[in-house]
Design a protein around this motif. Structure first.
Motif, PDB file in Angstrom:
ATOM      1  N   PHE A  20       0.841  -1.191  -0.270  1.00 10.90           N
ATOM      2  CA  PHE A  20      -0.056  -0.155   0.592  1.00 10.90           C
ATOM      3  C   PHE A  20       0.773   1.439   0.179  1.00 10.90           C
ATOM      4  CE2 PHE A  20      -2.795  -3.110   2.303  1.00 10.90           C
ATOM      5  CZ  PHE A  20      -4.131  -2.573   1.199  1.00 10.90           C
ATOM      6  N   ALA A  21       1.968   1.202   0.864  1.00  7.61           N
ATOM      7  CA  ALA A  21       2.414   2.573   0.892  1.00  7.61           C
ATOM      8  C   ALA A  21       3.307   2.088  -0.141  1.00  7.61           C
ATOM      9  CB  ALA A  21       3.946   2.530   1.714  1.00  7.61           C
ATOM     10  N   ARG A  22       3.844   1.813  -2.056  1.00  6.55           N
ATOM     11  CA  ARG A  22       4.663   1.723  -2.201  1.00  6.55           C
ATOM     12  C   ARG A  22       3.540   2.274  -3.293  1.00  6.55           C
ATOM     13  NH1 ARG A  22       7.280  -4.192  -3.603  1.00  6.55           N
ATOM     14  NH2 ARG A  22       8.147  -3.003  -6.130  1.00  6.55           N
ATOM     15  N   ALA A  23       2.068   1.995  -3.091  1.00  7.01           N
ATOM     16  CA  ALA A  23       0.876   2.151  -4.402  1.00  7.01           C
ATOM     17  C   ALA A  23       0.752   3.805  -4.210  1.00  7.01           C
ATOM     18  CB  ALA A  23       0.109   1.232  -4.535  1.00  7.01           C
ATOM     19  N   GLY A  24       1.205   4.802  -3.058  1.00 11.56           N
ATOM     20  CA  GLY A  24       0.720   5.792  -2.490  1.00 11.56           C
ATOM     21  C   GLY A  24      -0.649   5.569  -1.817  1.00 11.56           C
ATOM     22  N   THR A  25      -1.349   4.274  -1.393  1.00  7.04           N
ATOM     23  CA  THR A  25      -2.579   4.689  -0.881  1.00  7.04           C
ATOM     24  C   THR A  25      -2.795   4.249   0.555  1.00  7.04           C
ATOM     25  OG1 THR A  25      -4.539   4.388  -1.466  1.00  7.04           O
ATOM     26  CG2 THR A  25      -3.040   2.788  -1.396  1.00  7.04           C
ATOM     27  N   THR A  26      -3.916   3.806   1.369  1.00 13.34           N
ATOM     28  CA  THR A  26      -4.176   3.851   2.557  1.00 13.34           C
ATOM     29  C   THR A  26      -4.637   2.291   2.708  1.00 13.34           C
ATOM     30  OG1 THR A  26      -6.575   4.355   2.283  1.00 13.34           O
ATOM     31  CG2 THR A  26      -4.462   5.429   4.012  1.00 13.34           C
ATOM     32  N   ASP A  27      -4.588   1.514   3.543  1.00 11.05           N
ATOM     33  CA  ASP A  27      -4.316   0.198   3.851  1.00 11.05           C
ATOM     34  C   ASP A  27      -6.304  -0.532   3.540  1.00 11.05           C
ATOM     35  OD1 ASP A  27      -4.608  -2.475   4.879  1.00 11.05           O
ATOM     36  OD2 ASP A  27      -2.515  -2.593   5.894  1.00 11.05           O
ATOM     37  N   ALA A  60      -3.173  -0.620  -9.098  1.00 10.92           N
ATOM     38  CA  ALA A  60      -2.504  -1.222 -11.266  1.00 10.92           C
ATOM     39  C   ALA A  60      -2.186   0.284 -11.273  1.00 10.92           C
ATOM     40  CB  ALA A  60      -4.470  -0.681 -11.312  1.00 10.92           C
ATOM     41  N   ARG A  61      -2.142   1.457 -11.099  1.00 10.68           N
ATOM     42  CA  ARG A  61      -1.047   3.327 -11.311  1.00 10.68           C
ATOM     43  C   ARG A  61      -0.023   2.478 -10.704  1.00 10.68           C
ATOM     44  NH1 ARG A  61      -5.903   6.356  -9.850  1.00 10.68           N
ATOM     45  NH2 ARG A  61      -5.223   6.463  -7.852  1.00 10.68           N
ATOM     46  N   GLY A  62       0.525   1.987  -9.248  1.00 11.63           N
ATOM     47  CA  GLY A  62       1.170   2.340  -8.345  1.00 11.63           C
ATOM     48  C   GLY A  62       2.327   1.445  -8.634  1.00 11.63           C
ATOM     49  N   PHE A  63       1.851  -0.289  -9.649  1.00 15.30           N
ATOM     50  CA  PHE A  63       2.714  -1.168  -9.945  1.00 15.30           C
ATOM     51  C   PHE A  63       2.424  -0.945 -11.426  1.00 15.30           C
ATOM     52  CE2 PHE A  63       2.440  -2.284  -5.522  1.00 15.30           C
ATOM     53  CZ  PHE A  63       3.216  -2.587  -5.224  1.00 15.30           C
ATOM     54  N   ASP A  64       1.864  -0.243 -12.380  1.00 13.60           N
ATOM     55  CA  ASP A  64       1.630  -0.422 -13.536  1.00 13.60           C
ATOM     56  C   ASP A  64       1.898  -1.557 -14.011  1.00 13.60           C
ATOM     57  OD1 ASP A  64       1.585   0.677 -16.128  1.00 13.60           O
ATOM     58  OD2 ASP A  64       4.498   0.230 -16.128  1.00 13.60           O
ATOM     59  N   LEU A  65       0.534  -2.625 -13.619  1.00 13.37           N
ATOM     60  CA  LEU A  65       0.308  -3.637 -14.202  1.00 13.37           C
ATOM     61  C   LEU A  65       0.355  -3.711 -15.839  1.00 13.37           C
ATOM     62  CD1 LEU A  65      -2.131  -4.149 -11.029  1.00 13.37           C
ATOM     63  CD2 LEU A  65       0.261  -5.040 -11.151  1.00 13.37           C
ATOM     64  N   ASP A  66       0.078  -4.816 -16.369  1.00 10.95           N
ATOM     65  CA  ASP A  66      -0.507  -5.389 -17.959  1.00 10.95           C
ATOM     66  C   ASP A  66      -1.413  -6.080 -17.398  1.00 10.95           C
ATOM     67  OD1 ASP A  66       1.689  -4.243 -19.349  1.00 10.95           O
ATOM     68  OD2 ASP A  66       3.059  -6.390 -18.312  1.00 10.95           O
ATOM     69  N   ALA A  67      -2.090  -6.964 -16.526  1.00  8.75           N
ATOM     70  CA  ALA A  67      -3.197  -7.833 -16.049  1.00  8.75           C
ATOM     71  C   ALA A  67      -3.117  -7.072 -14.778  1.00  8.75           C
ATOM     72  CB  ALA A  67      -2.583  -9.297 -17.108  1.00  8.75           C
ATOM     73  N   THR A 123     -13.240   2.686 -15.848  1.00  8.77           N
ATOM     74  CA  THR A 123     -13.287   4.266 -16.013  1.00  8.77           C
ATOM     75  C   THR A 123     -11.620   4.741 -15.861  1.00  8.77           C
ATOM     76  OG1 THR A 123     -15.333   5.154 -15.939  1.00  8.77           O
ATOM     77  CG2 THR A 123     -13.303   7.459 -16.070  1.00  8.77           C
ATOM     78  N   ALA A 124     -10.901   4.372 -15.128  1.00  3.57           N
ATOM     79  CA  ALA A 124      -9.397   4.102 -14.644  1.00  3.57           C
ATOM     80  C   ALA A 124      -8.592   3.686 -15.997  1.00  3.57           C
ATOM     81  CB  ALA A 124      -8.472   4.009 -13.047  1.00  3.57           C
ATOM     82  N   LEU A 125      -8.836   2.328 -16.477  1.00 12.22           N
ATOM     83  CA  LEU A 125      -8.134   1.536 -17.695  1.00 12.22           C
ATOM     84  C   LEU A 125      -8.139   2.325 -19.013  1.00 12.22           C
ATOM     85  CD1 LEU A 125      -9.653  -1.647 -17.172  1.00 12.22           C
ATOM     86  CD2 LEU A 125      -8.062  -0.816 -15.486  1.00 12.22           C
ATOM     87  N   PRO A 126      -6.789   2.487 -19.187  1.00 12.64           N
ATOM     88  CA  PRO A 126      -6.591   2.750 -20.642  1.00 12.64           C
ATOM     89  C   PRO A 126      -7.826   2.248 -21.918  1.00 12.64           C
ATOM     90  CG  PRO A 126      -4.600   1.966 -19.739  1.00 12.64           C
ATOM     91  CD  PRO A 126      -5.761   1.388 -19.048  1.00 12.64           C
ATOM     92  N   LYS A 127      -8.040   2.973 -22.420  1.00  8.51           N
ATOM     93  CA  LYS A 127      -9.247   2.332 -23.084  1.00  8.51           C
ATOM     94  C   LYS A 127      -9.290   1.583 -24.475  1.00  8.51           C
ATOM     95  CE  LYS A 127     -11.208   7.101 -24.176  1.00  8.51           C
ATOM     96  NZ  LYS A 127     -11.323   8.245 -25.029  1.00  8.51           N
ATOM     97  N   GLU A 128      -7.994   0.939 -24.300  1.00  5.45           N
ATOM     98  CA  GLU A 128      -7.497  -0.435 -25.078  1.00  5.45           C
ATOM     99  C   GLU A 128      -8.022  -1.557 -24.637  1.00  5.45           C
ATOM    100  OE1 GLU A 128      -3.848   1.056 -23.764  1.00  5.45           O
ATOM    101  OE2 GLU A 128      -5.878   1.904 -24.935  1.00  5.45           O
TER     102      GLU A 128
END
Length: 219
Positions: A20-27, A60-67, A123-128
């Motif tokens: 959670f810290a690495r993603a910059g969000t709360t637990d 998802a943003r913090g870890f730049d997920l592909d899936a 809504t937060a996902l890339p359009k593709e």
């Protein structure tokens, strides 16, 4: 990537531990530890529907997920416990408890809450992006009404003179499994308590004499 165990978690472990810290969000972790009342399940479930999507998006943003995959347990938890409150006409008269008006909107509100959460994620996902939504099963009323899960382990133990909290053991989880942990202390006393707990659980049977629990003793 990362793994955050959900409703069947056995402990509070995360991978990585600072996810959670690495993603910059709360637990935030869905948990029913200590939840034994309908009101408790209601509160925990709607908290999931209102909070999990934002935390998932941050991860998802913090870890730049592909899936990735995110699960919501609220629909299942609420449908098992509140279907008769939202749809009382679907159940035949009999031993069904009276519907509680305060919970009448529970199931429709749960689906609306999940729909909002899903919209927030998409809504937060890339359009593709490709999005797959899966459900493990649906729900419907039974023929008549039947109480499926009503066993209170704490009450049964108390009737046998073993009181969680007063005696040196807590109970964790009562859905599918239960963990009774004898706390550290004088060996002879704790060993005797362990023997009593194991003996009680091993002696419990169903109406046709089958063991009610599979008991695993860990020293």
């Amino acid at each position: 990537g990362f793994v955050i165990p959900d409703w069947l978690r056995r402990d509070l472990a995360l991978a990585p531990s600072d996810v959670f810290a690495r993603a910059g969000t709360t637990d935030y972790r869905y948990s029913i530890r200590g939840v034994v009342s309908r009101s408790g399940f209601h509160k925990v479930a709607f908290r999931e529907l209102s909070q999990k999507a934002a935390h998932w998006n941050a991860l998802a943003r913090g870890f730049d997920l592909d899936a990735g995959a995110v699960s919501f347990y609220a629909i299942d938890a609420l449908s098992h416990r509140f279907w008769a409150d939202s749809y009382p006409a679907e159940f035949e008269a009999g031993d069904a408890p009276a519907a509680e008006p305060a919970y009448a909107d529970t199931i429709p509100a749960a689906y609306a809450g999940f729909d909002r959460a899903l919209g927030e994620i998409v809504t937060a996902l890339p359009k593709e992006s490709a999005v797959i939504v899966a459900s493990d099963h649906g729900f419907e009323a039974r023929d008549g009404w039947k109480r499926v899960w009503s066993f209170s382990l704490a009450n049964a133990l108390a009737e046998a003179g073993l009181v969680a909290g007063r005696d040196a053991f807590p109970i964790e989880g009562q859905f599918g499994f239960a963990t009774l942990r004898v706390l550290p202390g004088p060996f002879a006393e704790r060993e005797a308590l362990l023997e009593k707990l194991v003996g009680f659980l091993a002696s419990a049977t169903t109406e046709d004499g089958q063991p009610l629990f599979g008991v695993v003793r860990l020293d």
